[in-house]
Scaffold this motif. Structure first.
Motif, PDB file in Angstrom:
ATOM      1  N   SER A  53     -14.622  -9.971  20.866  1.00 15.27           N
ATOM      2  CA  SER A  53     -15.871 -10.349  21.131  1.00 15.27           C
ATOM      3  C   SER A  53     -16.464 -11.054  19.843  1.00 15.27           C
ATOM      4  CB  SER A  53     -16.887  -9.439  21.377  1.00 15.27           C
ATOM      5  OG  SER A  53     -16.351  -8.650  22.518  1.00 15.27           O
TER       6      SER A  53
ATOM      7  N   THR B 168     -11.768  -4.118  35.115  1.00 14.02           N
ATOM      8  CA  THR B 168     -11.505  -5.177  34.156  1.00 14.02           C
ATOM      9  C   THR B 168     -13.046  -5.837  33.992  1.00 14.02           C
ATOM     10  OG1 THR B 168      -9.389  -5.258  34.693  1.00 14.02           O
ATOM     11  CG2 THR B 168     -10.390  -7.110  33.353  1.00 14.02           C
TER      12      THR B 168
ATOM     13  N   ARG C 253     -15.664  -4.892  33.888  1.00 14.33           N
ATOM     14  CA  ARG C 253     -16.729  -4.186  32.979  1.00 14.33           C
ATOM     15  C   ARG C 253     -16.497  -4.622  31.647  1.00 14.33           C
ATOM     16  NH1 ARG C 253     -17.377   2.054  33.791  1.00 14.33           N
ATOM     17  NH2 ARG C 253     -19.045   1.893  35.254  1.00 14.33           N
ATOM     18  N   ILE C 254     -15.061  -5.005  31.348  1.00 13.84           N
ATOM     19  CA  ILE C 254     -14.694  -5.487  30.014  1.00 13.84           C
ATOM     20  C   ILE C 254     -14.819  -7.029  29.672  1.00 13.84           C
ATOM     21  CG2 ILE C 254     -12.638  -5.344  28.417  1.00 13.84           C
ATOM     22  CD1 ILE C 254     -11.760  -3.000  30.166  1.00 13.84           C
TER      23      ILE C 254
ATOM     24  N   SER D 128     -17.762  -8.052  27.346  1.00 14.10           N
ATOM     25  CA  SER D 128     -17.810  -6.430  27.781  1.00 14.10           C
ATOM     26  C   SER D 128     -19.430  -6.085  27.908  1.00 14.10           C
ATOM     27  CB  SER D 128     -17.334  -5.380  26.546  1.00 14.10           C
ATOM     28  OG  SER D 128     -18.153  -5.545  25.401  1.00 14.10           O
ATOM     29  N   ARG D 129     -19.495  -4.846  28.510  1.00 15.87           N
ATOM     30  CA  ARG D 129     -20.701  -4.256  28.981  1.00 15.87           C
ATOM     31  C   ARG D 129     -21.585  -4.143  27.750  1.00 15.87           C
ATOM     32  NH1 ARG D 129     -20.608   1.554  31.884  1.00 15.87           N
ATOM     33  NH2 ARG D 129     -19.416   1.975  30.148  1.00 15.87           N
TER      34      ARG D 129
END
Lengths: 382, 279
Positions: A131, A356, A358-359, A363-364
């Motif tokens: 990220s 996936t 959620r990633i 990402s959350r």
């Protein structure tokens, strides 16, 4: 305020649904389990013009927006066929090229993106820079007029299907300070190797690690201004999040429709199991959550298409859609009992793609960071 | 060649909401239904489009006019047909509940008198009413030849004469028809080589499909600019009279959903005799 879709949008949804219907979940599962790409479906949707709805009309596209591309994504997923590369090829790469590409780059790449005959994938994530795109260590250095790319990218979706890869690499900026730049690298370029990453995921698109070993890239493959890659990437990331949200919403719709059908037909103790609130309420709750997610997805797409700041809404939509998809898939599995985990019903196979979401594509946790910092004005946490 | 294609919207069987019958059994209700084009009409539209184009060059060589009879929102079904490639549409405003096949044929006759098409190509029946009457009555009212259950159509003089293969229970009947004529179609009209118009190269094959062509995005955008004229039977000078009255509707009995597994053909035959009592 008007929540009614236009007649064209209704027809677009209807026709994408019609094209996907003969393929359906069975086709998707067979391809995904065999590790094969969804060429037949991709070509059918593409030749009718629906993969390039957001590509400018001047380059053979539909000249519509991310709203309409999101509808294509949602309808395909709702037919049991989530097309992950829609997020990458027309949404990220199409948006960035249409906005920042040179006229020659646009003439070369956009017509193929409009019909789907050309696939571009996007390479930003690295083993040490997920990220945090400021830590990107893939470097492009000048060698005469060319650039030489060196570094590693991973979790690159569909690198085996791509004609070229839009790569984010560190470069010296035009002011001499380090920055990021975007390069279009041929998928078969010398010095580029692809290694598949085995995944616990029933998906037709495969994930790859890419090794760039002094890959030579001609100067005309630099997209936009050197050193300004990050700002350019951010223009493509909101469409990716919106498309991801739409795909999650479509997966949820597929799961809920399968769940509701099964609950209405399967009879135990003399009545359909859907008459029991223990079965009906989780499905109903997930239905509410997916409709809320669809509203935020529409809003985010609308903001983006109006040229307004869509970052907050796109993040919220992606968050909500991933959660709604997971709730819907879980309720559908529970409704199906043992059949919910069977290969035949293909419901549990939805879970991997939904989970996936959620990633990825963000990402959350990074979404919550964004909302805390930008919406609630809390101190930055990272 | 100018072809009139009558189309009707029917309840979409894929939608979770199904057709219901009103409490007193006097009518079928349509609340909450989603609609699609009657499949038989979609096949006819596909045949009409093939007759009026160069299939290889994907260029139009004739005109297809769609007509539907129904409420205002049935325009969406016409728009679907325009997206597939038809040139323009006509919506005759009417309440579905107040129509029967004879009235439909009388209204269509008034449209034919106004539009003067070379051919009327229509579905042999709708999947809701299943009457299989309107096409035949229309041909009778017009005094035109009728070629029903067409599985292939061939013309090389712009529809003035057609060789039609008709799909019958007893086999295939091949006839020659001089237009103007009414044609109704069967699903075999969708076969890759079922329509020949003398323009599309003789060796050109359409893709195998179970329905009419999909509307492309360009087709949808082009359809936005195509006209749909809204008229009424009265404005056409027609005064259709209803000759059929429905006494009662009821839904078929729900299926039991019970499945019995058998081990052998002998056991199956035995159970069909003793339990199901169908042999």
């Amino acid at each position: 305020m008007n929540f009614t879709e236009t007649e064209e949008q209704t027809l677009l949804r209807q026709e994408v649904r019609n094209i996907a219907k003969p393929f359906g979940r069975e086709y998707y599962l067979a391809k995904a389990r065999a590790g094969e790409p969804l060429d037949e479906l991709w070509n059918a949707v593409g030749s009718a013009g629906y993969l390039g709805v957001n590509i400018p009309e001047s380059h053979g596209g539909g000249g519509l927006g991310i709203s309409e591309l999101a509808m294509v994504s949602e309808e395909l997923a709702a037919a049991g066929c989530p097309l992950l590369l829609l997020l990458v090829s027309p949404a990220i790469c199409g948006t960035i090229l249409a906005r920042f590409g040179t006229p020659t780059q646009q003439d070369t790449w956009l017509p193929g993106l409009a019909t789907g005959e050309t696939k571009l994938v996007f390479a930003i994530t690295e083993p040490d820079a997920g990220s945090n795109s400021h830590r990107i260590s893939t470097v492009a250095r000048r060698d005469g007029d060319d650039w030489l790319l060196r570094g590693t990218k991973y979790y690159i979706s569909g690198a085996d299907e791509a004609d070229a890869i839009l790569v984010v690499a560190a470069t010296p900026g035009d002011d001499g300070r380090p920055g990021l730049s975007l390069f279009l690298v041929d998928a078969d370029a010398a010095g580029l190797t692809r290694t598949p990453i085995p995944m616990e995921l029933v998906a037709a698109e495969r994930q790859y690690t890419l090794f760039f070993d002094d890959v030579r890239v001609p100067a005309e493959r630099l997209v936009g201004k050197p050193g300004h890659g990050l700002q350019q990437v951010f223009v493509g990331l909101n469409p990716e999040r919106i498309l991801g949200a739409a795909m999650g919403n479509g997966i949820a719709r597929y799961a809920l429709s399968a769940g509701a059908r099964y609950a209405g037909e399967r009879a135990v103790f003399g009545a359909p199991i859907g008459t029991h609130q223990g079965i009906a309420h989780p499905l109903a709750q997930a239905k509410i959550e997916v409709e809320l997610a669809r509203l935020m997805t529409s809003k985010a797409a609308w903001l983006f298409d109006q040229g307004l700041d869509a970052a907050e809404a796109a993040n919220m939509a992606k968050y909500a859609a991933a959660e709604a998809a997971l709730a819907a898939v879980d309720a559908a599995i529970q409704t199906h009992g043992g059949n919910g985990m069977s290969e035949e019903y293909g419901i549990a196979a939805l879970w991997g793609v939904a989970r996936t979401l959620r990633i990825a594509p963000v990402s959350r946790e990074m979404i919550l960071n964004f909302i805390a910092q930008h919406s609630l004005k809390l101190p930055k946490s990272y | 060649m100018k072809i009139l294609v009558p189309i009707k919207r029917v309840a979409d069987p894929d939608n979770a909401n199904k057709v219901k019958v009103s409490g007193d059994g006097t009518q079928v209700t349509s609340e909450g239904l989603e609609w699609k084009m009657n499949p038989f009409d979609e096949w006819s539209l596909e045949a009409a489009l093939r007759l009026t184009e160069d299939g290889a060059k994907k260029t139009r060589t004739g005109e297809v006019v769609l007509v539907t009879i129904g409420p205002k929102d049935a325009a969406q079904t016409v728009r679907t047909g325009l997206s597939m490639g038809a040139e323009r549409g006509i919506l005759v405003e009417a309440n579905d509940q107040e129509l029967d096949s004879n009235m439909v044929a009388q209204i269509l006759k008034a449209i034919v008198d106004k539009e003067k098409p070379d051919l009327v190509v229509m579905g042999k029946q709708t999947v809701d009413g299943d009457s299989n009457v309107a096409g035949t009555v229309l041909a009778e009212l017009l005094g035109w030849p009728l070629a029903n259950y067409a599985m292939s159509l061939a013309t090389d003089d712009d529809g003035k004469t057609l060789t039609v293969k008709r799909e019958l229970d007893t086999g295939v009947s091949t006839i020659k028809v001089t237009g103007p004529a009414v044609i109704t179609t069967s699903d075999r009209i969708l076969k890759p080589e079922s329509v020949k118009n003398g323009v599309t190269p003789a060796d050109f094959k359409y893709p195998e499909a179970e329905g009419g062509r999909y509307a492309s995005l360009k087709g949808i955008m082009a359809a936005k600019k195509k006209p749909i004229d809204e008229v009424t039977a009265a404005s056409l000078g027609a005064t259709p009279q209803k000759t059929l009255s429905y006494l009662k509707f009821e839904l078929p009995a729900a299926r039991s959903g019970q499945t019995t597994f058998v081990e052998s053909v002998e056991e199956l035959v035995q159970k069909l005799k003793s339990d199901a009592k169908v042999l």
